[in-house]
Design a protein around this motif. Structure first.
Motif, short mmCIF file in Angstrom:
data_model
loop_
_atom_site.label_atom_id
_atom_site.label_comp_id
_atom_site.label_asym_id
_atom_site.label_seq_id
_atom_site.Cartn_x
_atom_site.Cartn_y
_atom_site.Cartn_z
N MET A 49 9.52 6.38 -8.26
CA MET A 49 9.70 5.85 -6.90
C MET A 49 9.46 6.90 -5.82
O MET A 49 8.68 6.64 -4.88
N PRO A 50 10.07 8.10 -5.87
CA PRO A 50 9.73 9.08 -4.83
C PRO A 50 8.27 9.52 -4.90
O PRO A 50 7.65 9.79 -3.87
N LEU A 51 7.72 9.56 -6.11
CA LEU A 51 6.31 9.91 -6.24
C LEU A 51 5.43 8.84 -5.57
O LEU A 51 4.48 9.17 -4.87
N GLY A 52 5.78 7.58 -5.76
CA GLY A 52 5.05 6.50 -5.10
C GLY A 52 5.13 6.60 -3.58
O GLY A 52 4.14 6.37 -2.87
N PHE A 53 6.30 6.98 -3.06
CA PHE A 53 6.45 7.14 -1.62
C PHE A 53 5.55 8.25 -1.09
O PHE A 53 4.88 8.09 -0.07
N VAL A 54 5.50 9.37 -1.80
CA VAL A 54 4.66 10.49 -1.37
C VAL A 54 3.18 10.09 -1.40
O VAL A 54 2.43 10.39 -0.46
N ILE A 55 2.78 9.40 -2.45
CA ILE A 55 1.39 8.95 -2.54
C ILE A 55 1.05 8.01 -1.38
O ILE A 55 0.01 8.14 -0.73
N GLY A 56 1.95 7.09 -1.09
CA GLY A 56 1.73 6.16 0.01
C GLY A 56 1.63 6.85 1.36
O GLY A 56 0.79 6.50 2.19
N ARG A 57 2.48 7.84 1.59
CA ARG A 57 2.44 8.55 2.87
C ARG A 57 1.18 9.39 3.02
O ARG A 57 0.63 9.52 4.10
N ILE A 58 0.72 9.96 1.92
CA ILE A 58 -0.54 10.72 1.98
C ILE A 58 -1.69 9.79 2.37
O ILE A 58 -2.51 10.13 3.22
N LEU A 59 -1.72 8.61 1.76
CA LEU A 59 -2.79 7.67 2.09
C LEU A 59 -2.62 7.07 3.48
O LEU A 59 -3.61 6.70 4.12
N ALA A 60 -1.39 6.97 3.97
CA ALA A 60 -1.19 6.44 5.32
C ALA A 60 -1.70 7.41 6.37
O ALA A 60 -2.24 7.00 7.40
N THR A 61 -1.57 8.70 6.10
CA THR A 61 -1.98 9.68 7.11
C THR A 61 -3.40 10.18 6.91
O THR A 61 -4.08 10.48 7.88
N ASN A 62 -3.86 10.26 5.66
CA ASN A 62 -5.17 10.84 5.39
C ASN A 62 -6.11 9.93 4.64
O ASN A 62 -7.21 10.34 4.29
N GLY A 63 -5.70 8.73 4.35
CA GLY A 63 -6.49 7.84 3.52
C GLY A 63 -7.44 6.97 4.31
O GLY A 63 -7.84 7.29 5.43
N PRO A 64 -7.77 5.82 3.75
CA PRO A 64 -8.70 4.91 4.42
C PRO A 64 -8.13 4.39 5.74
O PRO A 64 -6.92 4.29 5.91
N ARG A 65 -9.02 4.08 6.67
CA ARG A 65 -8.58 3.56 7.97
C ARG A 65 -8.05 2.14 7.83
O ARG A 65 -7.20 1.71 8.58
N ASN A 66 -8.53 1.40 6.86
CA ASN A 66 -8.06 0.04 6.60
C ASN A 66 -6.73 0.12 5.87
O ASN A 66 -6.65 0.61 4.75
N ALA A 67 -5.67 -0.36 6.51
CA ALA A 67 -4.32 -0.22 5.95
C ALA A 67 -4.17 -1.00 4.65
O ALA A 67 -3.48 -0.55 3.72
N ALA A 68 -4.80 -2.16 4.55
CA ALA A 68 -4.68 -2.95 3.33
C ALA A 68 -5.35 -2.24 2.15
O ALA A 68 -4.81 -2.21 1.04
N PHE A 69 -6.50 -1.63 2.39
CA PHE A 69 -7.17 -0.88 1.33
C PHE A 69 -6.35 0.35 0.94
O PHE A 69 -6.27 0.70 -0.24
N ALA A 70 -5.72 0.99 1.92
CA ALA A 70 -4.86 2.14 1.63
C ALA A 70 -3.67 1.71 0.77
O ALA A 70 -3.26 2.43 -0.14
N ALA A 71 -3.12 0.53 1.04
CA ALA A 71 -1.98 0.04 0.26
C ALA A 71 -2.39 -0.26 -1.17
O ALA A 71 -1.66 0.06 -2.12
N VAL A 72 -3.57 -0.84 -1.36
CA VAL A 72 -4.06 -1.12 -2.71
C VAL A 72 -4.30 0.19 -3.46
O VAL A 72 -3.94 0.32 -4.64
N CYS A 73 -4.91 1.15 -2.79
CA CYS A 73 -5.14 2.46 -3.42
C CYS A 73 -3.81 3.13 -3.78
O CYS A 73 -3.68 3.73 -4.84
N ALA A 74 -2.83 3.04 -2.89
CA ALA A 74 -1.54 3.66 -3.15
C ALA A 74 -0.87 3.04 -4.37
O ALA A 74 -0.33 3.76 -5.22
N ALA A 75 -0.90 1.72 -4.47
CA ALA A 75 -0.30 1.06 -5.64
C ALA A 75 -1.05 1.44 -6.91
O ALA A 75 -0.44 1.69 -7.96
N ALA A 76 -2.38 1.50 -6.85
CA ALA A 76 -3.18 1.87 -8.02
C ALA A 76 -2.92 3.32 -8.42
O ALA A 76 -2.79 3.62 -9.62
#
Length: 160
Positions: A49-76
């Motif tokens: 769970m904390p690892l998932g949070f860190v992955i999600g925050r990295i993608l929110a700040t530095n990932g794809p501009r499309n938030a939905a695509f960033a969320a899919v990438c974070a879950a994957a």
């Protein structure tokens, strides 16, 4: 005296460096999780769970501009980190049981044996933690700063 306005290039829709960073953090986090789990002789699925949070925050700040695509990438990426950690934990358990070195087991253990060993040790609560980690990663990737504006690029006093 005013500063000339610089023409800025538009940002690309996908930041490959941000995606690579998130993937590497996911795999490194999975490896650290596996080491802690092998040391404690438990799965420690709540570490996902904390690892998932860190992955999600990295993608929110530095990932794809499309938030939905960033969320899919974070879950994957969270699922990949969990699978990698569980594979490492299963390989470590097999190595300990057979009295072999871990590096020898990596080449000898197949996906089917690693899956069977990992699945045999998972409880229902562990599965809930792993699913929650993917959801947390996706939500953290969607969690953007609302109302944030671009920083002022001017040098010198503000015009009034």
């Amino acid at each position: 005296m005013t500063n000339p306005v610089r023409a800025e290039r538009p940002l690309p829709p996908v930041n490959p460096l941000g995606l690579a960073t998130a993937l590497m953090v996911a795999l490194a986090g999975g490896a650290v999780w596996a080491l802690a789990a092998l040391w404690r002789q438990d799965v420690l699925a709540y570490l996902a769970m904390p690892l998932g949070f860190v992955i999600g925050r990295i993608l929110a700040t530095n990932g794809p501009r499309n938030a939905a695509f960033a969320a899919v990438c974070a879950a994957a990426f969270s699922a990949a980190a969990s699978a990698y950690a569980l594979w490492m934990i299963a390989s470590g358990r097999v190595a300990m049981l057979l009295g072999m070195r871990l590096t020898d087991i990596f080449g000898a253990i197949g996906i089917d044996l690693a899956y069977a060993v990992a699945w045999a040790r998972l409880s229902g609560l562990d599965l809930v933690f792993l699913g929650a980690a993917a959801i947390i990663a996706a939500v953290a990737a969607l969690w953007q700063r609302h109302g944030a504006t671009a920083p002022d690029q001017s040098i010198g006093p503000a015009n009034s």
